[in-house]
Scaffold this active site. Structure first.
Site, PDB file in Angstrom:
ATOM      1  N   CYS A   1      28.080  20.237  30.178  1.00 34.39           N
ATOM      2  CA  CYS A   1      28.240  20.559  31.585  1.00 34.39           C
ATOM      3  C   CYS A   1      29.728  20.447  31.889  1.00 34.39           C
ATOM      4  O   CYS A   1      30.374  19.468  31.520  1.00 34.39           O
ATOM      5  CB  CYS A   1      27.437  19.570  32.426  1.00 34.39           C
TER       6      CYS A   1
ATOM      7  N   ASP B   1       2.315   4.843   0.092  1.00 29.66           N
ATOM      8  CA  ASP B   1       1.868   6.013   0.834  1.00 29.66           C
ATOM      9  C   ASP B   1       2.117   7.271   0.011  1.00 29.66           C
ATOM     10  O   ASP B   1       3.019   8.048   0.287  1.00 29.66           O
ATOM     11  CB  ASP B   1       2.609   6.081   2.176  1.00 29.66           C
TER      12      ASP B   1
ATOM     13  N   CYS C   1      29.936  15.899  38.563  1.00 27.18           N
ATOM     14  CA  CYS C   1      28.502  15.940  38.251  1.00 27.18           C
ATOM     15  C   CYS C   1      27.914  14.540  38.402  1.00 27.18           C
ATOM     16  O   CYS C   1      28.331  13.601  37.729  1.00 27.18           O
ATOM     17  CB  CYS C   1      28.292  16.454  36.828  1.00 27.18           C
TER      18      CYS C   1
ATOM     19  N   LYS D   1       0.869  -1.175   0.000  1.00 27.01           N
ATOM     20  CA  LYS D   1       0.000   0.000   0.000  1.00 27.01           C
ATOM     21  C   LYS D   1       0.905   1.224   0.000  1.00 27.01           C
ATOM     22  O   LYS D   1       1.479   1.597   1.028  1.00 27.01           O
ATOM     23  CB  LYS D   1      -0.926   0.008   1.207  1.00 27.01           C
TER      24      LYS D   1
ATOM     25  N   TYR E   1       3.725   4.283  -9.593  1.00 26.62           N
ATOM     26  CA  TYR E   1       3.531   2.831  -9.672  1.00 26.62           C
ATOM     27  C   TYR E   1       2.068   2.543  -9.980  1.00 26.62           C
ATOM     28  O   TYR E   1       1.178   3.097  -9.324  1.00 26.62           O
ATOM     29  CB  TYR E   1       3.896   2.147  -8.352  1.00 26.62           C
TER      30      TYR E   1
HETATM   31  S1  IVH Z   1      -6.415  -0.372  -5.110  1.00 26.93           S
HETATM   32  C1  IVH Z   1     -10.770  -0.342  -6.071  1.00 26.93           C
HETATM   33  N1  IVH Z   1      -3.893  -0.839  -4.540  1.00 26.93           N
HETATM   34  O1  IVH Z   1      -5.064   3.407  -1.178  1.00 26.93           O
HETATM   35  C2  IVH Z   1      -9.530  -0.261  -5.294  1.00 26.93           C
HETATM   36  N2  IVH Z   1      -4.851   1.191  -3.759  1.00 26.93           N
HETATM   37  O2  IVH Z   1      -8.047   3.573   0.092  1.00 26.93           O
HETATM   38  C3  IVH Z   1      -8.712   0.927  -5.601  1.00 26.93           C
HETATM   39  N3  IVH Z   1      -3.306   2.659  -2.562  1.00 26.93           N
HETATM   40  O3  IVH Z   1      -6.759   5.891  -2.847  1.00 26.93           O
HETATM   41  C4  IVH Z   1      -7.436   1.037  -4.874  1.00 26.93           C
HETATM   42  N4  IVH Z   1      -1.541   1.352  -2.745  1.00 26.93           N
HETATM   43  O4  IVH Z   1      -4.316   5.738  -3.323  1.00 26.93           O
HETATM   44  C5  IVH Z   1      -4.923   0.010  -4.400  1.00 26.93           C
HETATM   45  N5  IVH Z   1      -1.656  -1.358  -4.162  1.00 26.93           N
HETATM   46  C6  IVH Z   1      -2.688  -0.507  -4.024  1.00 26.93           C
HETATM   47  C7  IVH Z   1      -2.568   0.727  -3.355  1.00 26.93           C
HETATM   48  C8  IVH Z   1      -3.685   1.548  -3.226  1.00 26.93           C
HETATM   49  C9  IVH Z   1      -1.991   2.512  -2.297  1.00 26.93           C
HETATM   50  C10 IVH Z   1      -4.110   3.799  -2.111  1.00 26.93           C
HETATM   51  C11 IVH Z   1      -4.860   4.461  -3.218  1.00 26.93           C
HETATM   52  C12 IVH Z   1      -6.287   4.581  -2.757  1.00 26.93           C
HETATM   53  C13 IVH Z   1      -6.231   4.161  -1.336  1.00 26.93           C
HETATM   54  C14 IVH Z   1      -7.400   3.250  -1.063  1.00 26.93           C
END
Ligand code: IVH
Length: 696
Positions: free
Chosen positions: A453, A129, A459, A127, A234
């Site tokens: 110090c 960021d 100390c 996921k 990505y």
């Molecule tokens: S899929 C229908 N895959 O997470 C599903 N999202 O709350 C669509 N994000 O706004 C999202 N990594 O910006 C997907 N490997 C990943 C992701 C990802 C980051 C973010 C994306 C989205 C949020 C989802």
């Protein structure tokens, strides 16, 4: 007319240059496997620019020179997404993932789509960021890029996205007629640090984290600014997808079940996107059942610090697109996917006060007292602010709401204040003029960052810290002599120096508060065991400034006894491997102090006698005649440290890889040198491999 003596017409040469540059971008950003140096790449760009200048009529919109073209905008216009950009359900606990998997398995079983063993197959991803964007390609050309916005309507950021070299302006291979690619724009941590350094030098805004920097960079109205920001993209999904087959338009709206898509699994679709030239992270895996999911989570959670960019969790997606279709959507999120988040690495809290701590060498460290906050899996109540300049640089004030970060096992740090929340009565930190523990003056030598110090071992704070250091695992390793006990011994006045420890008797220990007979006896035994330390440990335990474990070892090897080190003048000390003027000066100043010489004498009187271990000749020549090349960032050692160790072992360090190179040591984000090593068949090691080579 031919271009640059190449024998080609300008149009042909332009075509070649453009596809060669696009290939290099693809190799660098998509395959992560560059084959040319940055200089070579730049040379191609310069040739392309020159040729286009001579033939402006031959410039095409997908030319790599046209990434930064447009004039600044006055505002972003809005774009309606052909297919809405959804979000994901979030989970933090493994129970939530178990429940998710059970729901999915149940539904698929009902639809007759369960696998033979009943386990659901998922594609697990990172996921990222960063920021979600949608890129629209028509007939293979990038025509529009938009932010997510509210999911239905976003902002048109086409001219900014065009400046990202990881985004192809043209798709490769057998592209569809229309393709909306969904993915994330982010900034690598290293690029972020460099950007912030440059921003600071120019007196420009400092960004609090890579995500923030990526967002700020994408929201620039002037694409020429975005072009200078090291953003990456990505792909992780798709929106509208239109393919014309035999004159028939086939319209696929979105991930979720339509048959006839180019591939029948999510993993397959991502592979397909990669084939089209889009960057897809290799950190994805097909896993089965809840155990597979949690295994991926743990693996990525443990190794996230080694990724070049921040992730805030992982995402699980049912792999079969047919199964995705059956599962469908609830509200604005799919039922076939879920985000499994890591505990937040950043939280905000209140900075209640800034106090100072006195270290072993008298260093005064400002420490932030925080309203307790749960971040990165632990509750944080204090964070070091390092020194006065750091407090100024971060501009944190007492009363501020601050961002606290704890990444992995790294000690918690204060990122900065949330300026919008600064109260009117926020107070600046003032370095005290006198030590809060012993009242001695605090001094800050010119051109040094650290205030100290001046009380020395007078100390109590410094005394406690030096005893803690001496009792520590790397020094005399005195079991049972913890912080609290040291405080008691010093506060009661019984222990004034390291030597005093070795005169302690069980009976007097028993008089201390909360001390039982067993613990007292154990401590006396531990002290007895510590009376015969290796010389290097004893030297380290003395706490001489600039004498770390390695220098202590070198001194022990060279001199063979504490007395010999004590007797050595600076010139003699400089003969020791790796000891320079600063270290030599510090050692001789230490032993010039009579109370330090007394401690050494008292230690001997109390029966502390160091032993000298006969070592293998420290592998001194293990790397004799060998040349190594270092590239990328290693987890523990800096370049300098690694270099020192290699030189000490008789090896050489070079900046470029050739057939004569014995080994390439590659860390994170190793680039062209690694590629070169692979090309030439030079063995490649990581830090652990290097340590093994050095016999460490
Ligand atoms: S899929 C229908 N895959 O997470 C599903 N999202 O709350 C669509 N994000 O706004 C999202 N990594 O910006 C997907 N490997 C990943 C992701 C990802 C980051 C973010 C994306 C989205 C949020 C989802």
């Amino acid at each position: 007319m031919t271009a640059g003596g190449s024998g080609l017409s300008p149009a042909q040469r332009l075509d070649d240059l453009r596809s060669e540059i696009a290939d290099h971008n693809h190799r660098y950003y998509v395959l992560d496997d560059p084959i040319v140096s940055d200089a070579e790449y730049d040379r191609l760009m310069v040739e392309l620019q020159a040729l286009e200048q001579a033939h402006p009529d031959l410039i095409t919109p997908d030319s790599p020179t046209q990434r930064v073209g447009a004039q600044p905008l006055s505002a972003f216009s809005s774009v309606r997404h052909a297919v809405p950009m959804l979000s994901l359900g979030n989970a933090f606990a493994s129970e939530d993932i178990d429940a998710f998997n059970k729901r999915v398995a149940e539904t698929l079983r009902g639809a007759g789509l369960a696998g033979a063993d009943g386990l659901v197959e998922y594609e697990a991803e990172l996921k990222f960021d960063g920021l979600a964007v949608s890129l629209r390609y028509e007939q293979g050309a990038l025509v529009r890029a938009a932010t997510r916005g509210d999911g239905r309507t976003g902002e048109d950021i086409t001219s900014n996205i065009r400046t990202l070299r990881s985004v192809p302006l043209k798709l490769r291979g057998d592209y569809p007629d229309v393709l909306e690619v969904r993915g994330e724009v982010l900034m690598n941590r290293r690029d972020f640090d460099r950007l912030n350094e440059a921003q600071q030098k120019r007196g420009d805004k400092i960004f609090v984290n890579p995500r923030n920097a990526a967002a700020g960079s994408l929201r620039q109205l002037d694409p020429r600014i975005t072009a200078t920001r090291p953003l990456r993209f990505y792909a992780y999904g798709w929106g509208e997808l239109r393919i014309v087959r035999d004159g028939q338009v086939e319209l696929f709206r979105q991930e979720g079940g339509e048959s006839g898509l180019p591939r029948d699994t999510h993993a397959g679709m991502l592979d397909w996107l990669a084939e089209l030239g889009l960057p897809v992270s290799p950190h994805r895996q097909i896993v089965r059942g809840v155990e597979g999911l949690l295994g991926f989570y743990d693996d990525k959670g443990t190794h996230r610090a080694q990724l070049p960019f921040d992730i805030d969790g992982v995402v699980y997606k049912v792999n079969s697109l047919q199964a995705q279709g059956v599962l469908g959507f609830v509200a604005r999120a799919p039922r076939f996917a879920i985000a499994h988040k890591f505990p937040a690495q950043e939280e905000t809290t209140r900075l209640m006060d800034i106090e100072v701590q006195v270290g072993r060498t008298g260093a005064i460290t400002p420490v932030a007292r925080l309203q307790p906050v749960f971040v990165g899996g632990v509750t944080v109540t204090n964070a070091t602010l390092h020194n006065e300049d750091e407090v100024r640089r971060k501009d944190v004030r007492i009363g501020d709401t601050v961002i606290v970060r704890r990444a992995g096992d790294v000690i918690p740090e204060i990122v900065g204040p949330v300026l919008d929340l600064r109260p009117d009565d926020a107070r600046q930190f003032v370095m005290p003029t006198h030590c809060p523990v012993c009242g001695s003056a605090i001094e800050r030598p010119e051109d040094e960052a650290i205030s100290r110090c001046t009380g020395g071992l007078f100390c109590a704070a410094q005394r406690k810290q030096s005893l803690r250091h001496a009792a520590g695992r790397k020094a005399l390793d005195i079991e049972g002599l913890g912080e609290k006990l040291i405080d008691q011994l010093v506060d009661s006045g019984r222990v004034k120096s390291l030597a005093d420890l070795f005169t302690l008797k069980a009976e007097e220990l028993l008089l201390l508060e909360r001390m039982g007979r067993k613990s007292a006896e154990n401590l006396v035994e531990a002290l007895a065991r510590a009376r015969n330390p290796e010389l290097e440990r004893l030297l380290y335990a003395l706490g001489i400034r600039h004498v770390g474990e390695t220098t202590a070892r070198d001194l022990a090897q060279h001199f063979g006894s504490v007395e010999a080190v004590m007797a050595a003048d600076e010139e003699a000390l400089l003969q020791v491997h790796d000891v320079g003027p600063v270290v030599a000066g510090s050692i001789s100043r230490f032993f010039a102090e009579s109370h330090n010489r007394e401690v050494v004498a008292e230690l001997a009187a109390a029966g502390v006698h160091a032993r000298v271990e006969q070592r293998q000749p420290t592998g001194a020549q293990r790397l004799a005649g060998k040349t190594l090349v270092l590239t990328g960032t290693m987890p523990a050692w800096t370049r300098d440290e690694a270099t020192r160790h290699i030189l000490a072992a008789g090896g050489k360090v070079s900046g470029s890889v050739s057939r004569k190179t014995a080994y390439v040591v590659a860390g994170e984000e190793a680039g062209s040198k690694l590629a070169k090593a692979q090309e030439l068949g030079v063995p490649v090691l990581d830090e652990a491999g290097l340590k093994q080579l050095l016999g460490m």
